[in-house]
Design an enzyme around this catalytic site. Structure first.
Site, PDB file in Angstrom:
ATOM      1  N   CYS A 177      -6.997  18.494  -6.812  1.00 34.62           N
ATOM      2  CA  CYS A 177      -7.832  19.672  -6.591  1.00 34.62           C
ATOM      3  C   CYS A 177      -7.398  20.806  -7.514  1.00 34.62           C
ATOM      4  O   CYS A 177      -7.771  21.959  -7.325  1.00 34.62           O
ATOM      5  CB  CYS A 177      -7.768  20.126  -5.135  1.00 34.62           C
ATOM      6  SG  CYS A 177      -6.110  20.480  -4.539  1.00 34.62           S
ATOM      7  N   HIS A 195      -3.299   0.198  -3.586  1.00 40.72           N
ATOM      8  CA  HIS A 195      -3.158  -1.042  -2.822  1.00 40.72           C
ATOM      9  C   HIS A 195      -3.032  -2.164  -3.836  1.00 40.72           C
ATOM     10  O   HIS A 195      -3.842  -2.250  -4.768  1.00 40.72           O
ATOM     11  CB  HIS A 195      -4.330  -1.307  -1.886  1.00 40.72           C
ATOM     12  CG  HIS A 195      -4.064  -2.467  -0.981  1.00 40.72           C
ATOM     13  ND1 HIS A 195      -3.194  -2.376   0.088  1.00 40.72           N
ATOM     14  CD2 HIS A 195      -4.490  -3.747  -1.011  1.00 40.72           C
ATOM     15  CE1 HIS A 195      -3.126  -3.554   0.695  1.00 40.72           C
ATOM     16  NE2 HIS A 195      -3.896  -4.405   0.037  1.00 40.72           N
ATOM     17  N   SER A 211       0.864  -1.176   0.000  1.00 41.42           N
ATOM     18  CA  SER A 211       0.000   0.000   0.000  1.00 41.42           C
ATOM     19  C   SER A 211       0.900   1.224   0.000  1.00 41.42           C
ATOM     20  O   SER A 211       1.965   1.220   0.623  1.00 41.42           O
ATOM     21  CB  SER A 211      -0.908   0.038   1.232  1.00 41.42           C
ATOM     22  OG  SER A 211      -1.983  -0.850   1.114  1.00 41.42           O
ATOM     23  N   GLU A 239      -1.446  19.007  -5.147  1.00 37.95           N
ATOM     24  CA  GLU A 239      -2.809  19.031  -5.680  1.00 37.95           C
ATOM     25  C   GLU A 239      -3.718  18.011  -4.990  1.00 37.95           C
ATOM     26  O   GLU A 239      -4.918  18.040  -5.157  1.00 37.95           O
ATOM     27  CB  GLU A 239      -2.797  18.757  -7.187  1.00 37.95           C
ATOM     28  CG  GLU A 239      -2.047  19.782  -8.015  1.00 37.95           C
ATOM     29  CD  GLU A 239      -0.537  19.543  -8.059  1.00 37.95           C
ATOM     30  OE1 GLU A 239       0.157  20.314  -8.736  1.00 37.95           O
ATOM     31  OE2 GLU A 239      -0.065  18.565  -7.436  1.00 37.95           O
ATOM     32  N   SER A 240      -3.185  17.046  -4.236  1.00 39.81           N
ATOM     33  CA  SER A 240      -3.925  16.059  -3.436  1.00 39.81           C
ATOM     34  C   SER A 240      -3.087  14.784  -3.285  1.00 39.81           C
ATOM     35  O   SER A 240      -2.095  14.791  -2.582  1.00 39.81           O
ATOM     36  CB  SER A 240      -5.307  15.746  -4.013  1.00 39.81           C
ATOM     37  OG  SER A 240      -6.060  15.047  -3.038  1.00 39.81           O
TER      38      SER A 240
END
Length: 270
Positions: free
Chosen positions: A93, A78, A65, A72-73
């Protein structure tokens, strides 16, 4: 709750999210957190995102993971090496991140033979009164009630038997060209499958060059397979007239063999 699609009313979204299913990936990459981190950092770079940090974790006996935090985010993943599959979440974003470039880079880096964009949604819709109370994705009726364990699926389908192909790679604990060591390993697997000591089981083994092909039968089941010492690999076929947990068997075999990673294809037999 209003879940109707938004019409073009001048609203904007705080974020844009894409989920992607990557199939037929290279399991050796999916089981290596360092390699996965490089793949995702490269994808973020070519997409135009600005990387802030990254964390990738390897699970035991396998699975990865990870998340790349971008200004931007984030890009997150996973991975299930045993199924050659990775679930990826891309979130931005800003409008400067190219998802198409990111997906292509991820597919190439993970050696994916096929991928599907499973969702693309707007998150945090801003209306005249702030963030609208809207559900961006509505699941269909067919997506509810999916089992998350092989036991639940077995019972739900009223199955009669279970089988699985299990391939284990880069084994280091036993000599795969030694019949005695292989027989001892197989006996431990049979004990688990039979849920008791099964010292009296039928065993057969034959050699072809440096490869060994073997089979052992026990009450209501059998275990067979062959080894490839040159590649430090072993390929198992397991069947029982009843339930067994394929992941538990695969992980036990991994520990006994000192394998680096495994793949499996379970089947519920009705």
């Amino acid at each position: 709750m209003d879940t109707a699609p938004l019409r073009d009313s001048g609203n904007i979204a705080l974020g844009r999210q894409m989920t992607v299913e990557f199939y037929d990936c290279n399991s050796a990459v999916l089981s290596d957190s360092a390699r996965m981190e490089k793949v995702f950092l490269h994808a973020a770079e070519v997409s135009g995102a600005h990387v802030v940090n990254s964390v990738f974790h390897s699970f035991e006996p396998q699975g990865v993971s990870g998340v790349v935090v971008i200004s931007e985010s984030h890009f997150a993943v996973h991975a299930w090496p045993e199924h050659d599959y990775a679930a990826v979440d891309l979130f931005t974003c800003g409008d400067g991140v190219d998802f198409d470039r990111a997906v292509k880079a991820l597919g190439a880096g993970m050696g994916s033979g096929y991928w599907i964009i499973s969702s693309l949604v707007n998150r945090g819709i801003l209306g005249e009164n702030g963030v609208e109370r809207l559900v961006p994705v509505v699941e269909s009726d067919s997506s509810h009630g999916l089992q998350l364990s092989w036991k639940a699926r077995y019972e739900h389908t009223c199955a009669r038997a279970m089988s699985s192909c299990i391939d284990i790679y880069n084994c280091s604990k036993i000599k795969l060209d030694n019949e005695n060591e292989l027989k001892n390993f197989a006996g431990k697997i049979v004990d688990l499958l039979a849920e008791k000591s099964s010292e009296q089981y039928e065993w057969g083994c034959s050699a072809n060059a440096d490869e060994l092909e073997f089979a052992c039968s026990f009450d209501r089941g059998h275990l067979s397979g062959f080894t490839c010492p040159e590649r430090s690999g072993i390929y198992l076929d397991v069947f029982t007239a009843g339930f067994f947990d394929p992941r538990a068997i695969a992980e036990f075999a991994m520990r006994e063999l000192g394998g680096q990673y495994y793949r499996m294809q379970p089947q519920v037999r009705q």
